[in-house]
Motif scaffolding. Structure first.
Motif, PDB file in Angstrom:
ATOM      1  N   ALA B  28       0.771  -1.078   0.034  1.00  0.00           N
ATOM      2  CA  ALA B  28      -0.235   0.059  -0.074  1.00  0.00           C
ATOM      3  C   ALA B  28       0.620   1.124   0.095  1.00  0.00           C
ATOM      4  N   ARG B  31       2.404   1.776  -3.451  1.00  0.00           N
ATOM      5  CA  ARG B  31       1.589   2.320  -4.501  1.00  0.00           C
ATOM      6  C   ARG B  31       1.508   3.743  -4.103  1.00  0.00           C
ATOM      7  N   LEU B  84      -6.045  -0.193  -8.363  1.00  0.00           N
ATOM      8  CA  LEU B  84      -6.933   0.783  -7.917  1.00  0.00           C
ATOM      9  C   LEU B  84      -6.459   2.071  -7.945  1.00  0.00           C
ATOM     10  N   THR B  88      -9.169   2.922 -11.018  1.00  0.00           N
ATOM     11  CA  THR B  88     -10.311   3.599 -10.208  1.00  0.00           C
ATOM     12  C   THR B  88     -10.011   4.915  -9.912  1.00  0.00           C
ATOM     13  N   GLN B  89      -8.964   5.197  -9.137  1.00  0.00           N
ATOM     14  CA  GLN B  89      -8.498   6.646  -8.696  1.00  0.00           C
ATOM     15  C   GLN B  89      -8.370   7.615  -9.802  1.00  0.00           C
ATOM     16  N   GLN B  91      -6.666  10.338 -11.688  1.00  0.00           N
ATOM     17  CA  GLN B  91      -6.064  11.755 -11.669  1.00  0.00           C
ATOM     18  C   GLN B  91      -6.281  11.979  -9.991  1.00  0.00           C
ATOM     19  N   ASP B  92      -7.329  11.249  -9.383  1.00  0.00           N
ATOM     20  CA  ASP B  92      -7.439  11.500  -7.836  1.00  0.00           C
ATOM     21  C   ASP B  92      -6.445  10.890  -7.124  1.00  0.00           C
ATOM     22  N   HIS B  96      -5.891  11.107  -3.036  1.00  0.00           N
ATOM     23  CA  HIS B  96      -6.310  10.065  -2.432  1.00  0.00           C
ATOM     24  C   HIS B  96      -5.252   9.220  -1.416  1.00  0.00           C
ATOM     25  N   GLN B  99      -5.139  10.639   1.859  1.00  0.00           N
ATOM     26  CA  GLN B  99      -6.402  10.022   2.731  1.00  0.00           C
ATOM     27  C   GLN B  99      -6.072   8.750   3.265  1.00  0.00           C
ATOM     28  N   ARG B 100      -5.342   7.907   2.446  1.00  0.00           N
ATOM     29  CA  ARG B 100      -5.180   6.419   2.665  1.00  0.00           C
ATOM     30  C   ARG B 100      -4.254   6.385   3.930  1.00  0.00           C
ATOM     31  N   GLU B 101      -3.327   7.306   3.779  1.00  0.00           N
ATOM     32  CA  GLU B 101      -2.278   6.981   4.906  1.00  0.00           C
ATOM     33  C   GLU B 101      -2.626   6.804   6.157  1.00  0.00           C
ATOM     34  N   VAL B 102      -3.380   7.434   6.607  1.00  0.00           N
ATOM     35  CA  VAL B 102      -4.082   7.213   7.990  1.00  0.00           C
ATOM     36  C   VAL B 102      -4.706   5.684   8.386  1.00  0.00           C
ATOM     37  N   MET B 103      -5.004   5.086   6.886  1.00  0.00           N
ATOM     38  CA  MET B 103      -5.650   3.897   7.407  1.00  0.00           C
ATOM     39  C   MET B 103      -4.613   2.811   7.574  1.00  0.00           C
TER      40      MET B 103
END
Lengths: 396, 112
Positions: B28, B31, B84, B88-89, B91-92, B96, B99-103
């Motif tokens: 993760a 990526r 993903l 899926t993401q 250009q975002d 994104h 935002q994922r870093e804290v999960m």
């Protein structure tokens, strides 16, 4: 091609019993109200903290920190196979027995003066014990109520709580039909959030936000027929609630998502997990637990309060059996990463909501028909606080 | 000579050094750290080979894979994350990733 409608919206008339009035904003940020919730709810409700697959054999243990109570628990499988919960605290002078997160042992030995406890919590030995003015029988580890349903482990810090299955009512049997009841492995991710537990939890029980916050990861949910991806049914069971998620007949799915989901469904079918009676049900158990009945992802989500405006979310995706082959491992990796992508998108907007509410600018907030589950939660919270305070004679 | 990848997948060897972290959390993170160009290059090379790679791997017990087989499996698992980002993401993805870093991923069945 003929287009047969597949979506019928839930009728507000069926939800009117929940009321239509705005909700006081203080419930979502006020420190005094949070303390009343803590006393009335979190210190005396069944709280989900893990799964039996974490305790595969006698002597297996896990440690759980319940920040909302300031408590550290040891969850232990005894020689007799029974799972018990004890406070992680030596009965001599209170020292925490272990800082290990999980493991296997035959005894717990206090590092301070070597008081040693068995898997059933009994004090087995203590050096120079003859000089104390108590008995070993009086020095067993303090026990906490624990019970399981569908393999999920719940603890209750209250004295003499109602049995877990009574608390869950008719949902207990429904939960037992879920794949989680047979789970042996899980994927897990954890987040901390600067937001009240209810504000956080509510985000995950309304679909109104999906098209705005999950425009890409939520694509499979959207259609012209049901542009918000609303559920087809809500049900209420005392303080608990469920929704039946809608099945989009024409979901937009990314190429490798199709590959991964295909392999996940093949694996689920091979394991006899597909097509269960609750495969489209999303369970919300009071106060802070969700589980989604779909087989991939089959996830639970618990929102633990850390304070009036801080929480921690723990998301687990449960699996039955070890990865049978590379295809199943690939599918599980993709499904975990995809679910995490979705959950990652919610946190920032929930925190923005918390900052707005904490400013005190609003006296009330508003829920629409399709936010009925949020309205039901605050109703259940208010009922629980009122009942506890009436019983304790402390209504304030 | 030790093979880096099974013979049929030798063309993917240039990706092994950068795209086979050991754990799900590291995949993760890999990526999230990658540029859009690097993500696209890996995706374009690996996605068309995924079916063949999984067929090759599925014919062998997971626990007994040799180092070349383990590298191939690592590329497949990395693709799960990269897909993903790319499919899926789009250009975002850079926004994104923040935002994922804290999960924090704490465990998965794929972890050693």
């Amino acid at each position: 091609m003929a287009t047969k409608p597949t979506f019928t919206s839930v009728d507000q008339a069926d939800l009117d019993f929940l009321g239509r009035e705005p909700i006081p904003a203080k419930y979502y940020h006020d420190a005094d109200w949070y303390e009343r919730e803590r006393q009335a709810i979190f210190l005396r409700s069944w709280i989900e903290i893990g799964h039996v697959c974490e305790l595969p054999q006698p002597g297996s243990f896990i440690r759980r920190e319940l920040e909302f109570a300031g408590v550290s628990l040891l969850i232990v499988r005894g020689r007799d196979g029974e799972i018990r919960a004890f406070h992680n605290v030596c009965t001599h002078r209170g020292t925490q027995l272990t800082d290990q997160a999980e493991g296997r042992t035959s005894t717990f030995s206090c590092p301070y003066h070597r008081w040693t406890f068995g898997l059933d919590g009994a004090l087995l030995s203590a050096p120079d014990f003859e000089r104390f003015f108590t008995t070993k029988a009086d020095c067993a580890l303090p026990r906490v109520a624990l019970d399981t349903c569908a393999g999920l482990i719940f603890v209750n810090l209250g004295a003499d709580p109602v049995p877990l299955r009574d608390w869950l009512g008719e949902l207990a049997d429904e939960l037992e039909t879920l794949p989680v009841a047979r789970a042996t492995r899980f994927s897990e991710y954890v987040y901390d959030i600067a937001a009240n537990w209810k504000l956080t939890y509510d985000n995950f029980q309304e679909n109104y936000h999906l098209r705005f916050i999950h425009p890409r990861t939520g694509e499979a949910t959207f259609s012209s027929e049901n542009p918000f991806g609303y559920p087809v049914r809500y049900q209420f069971f005392g303080p608990h609630r469920t929704q039946t998620i809608w099945t989009n007949p024409e979901p937009r799915i990314a190429p490798l998502q199709r590959v991964a989901m295909g392999k996940a469904m093949i694996a689920a079918a091979r394991r006899g997990l597909a097509g269960g009676p609750n495969g489209r049900e999303y369970f919300a158990l009071f106060p802070n637990f969700f589980i989604l009945g779909t087989v991939a992802p089959h996830f639970s989500h618990v929102v633990y309060p850390l304070g009036p405006q801080r929480s921690r979310g723990v998301i687990r995706i449960y699996w039955e059996g070890d990865d049978a082959d590379a295809s199943e491992r690939f599918a599980r990796e993709y499904v975990m990463a995809m679910a995490r992508d979705v959950h990652a998108e919610d946190r920032a907007v929930i925190e923005a909501g918390q900052r707005g509410l904490a400013s005190g600018a609003l006296k009330h907030i508003h829920f629409q028909t399709q936010e009925a589950l949020c309205r039901h939660l605050i109703g259940a919270v208010r009922d629980a606080v009122a009942a506890h305070e009436a019983a304790a004679g402390t209504a304030g | 000579m030790t093979m880096i990848l099974p013979e049929d997948f030798a063309d993917l060897e240039p990706f092994v050094a950068d795209w086979t972290p050991a754990t799900s959390a590291e995949r993760a993170a890999r990526r999230s750290a990658a540029s859009a160009t690097a993500l696209a290059a890996f995706h374009d090379a690996m996605a068309p080979r995924l079916d063949a790679a999984l067929v090759w791997l599925d014919a062998r017990p997971l626990a007994d894979l040799d180092p070349a087989g383990r590298n191939l499996l690592g590329l497949c698992l990395m693709l799960a994350h990269v897909a993903l980002a790319v499919e899926t993401q789009g250009q975002d993805e850079p926004r994104h990733a923040l935002q994922r870093e804290v999960m924090r991923i704490t465990r998965t069945p794929a972890d050693p």
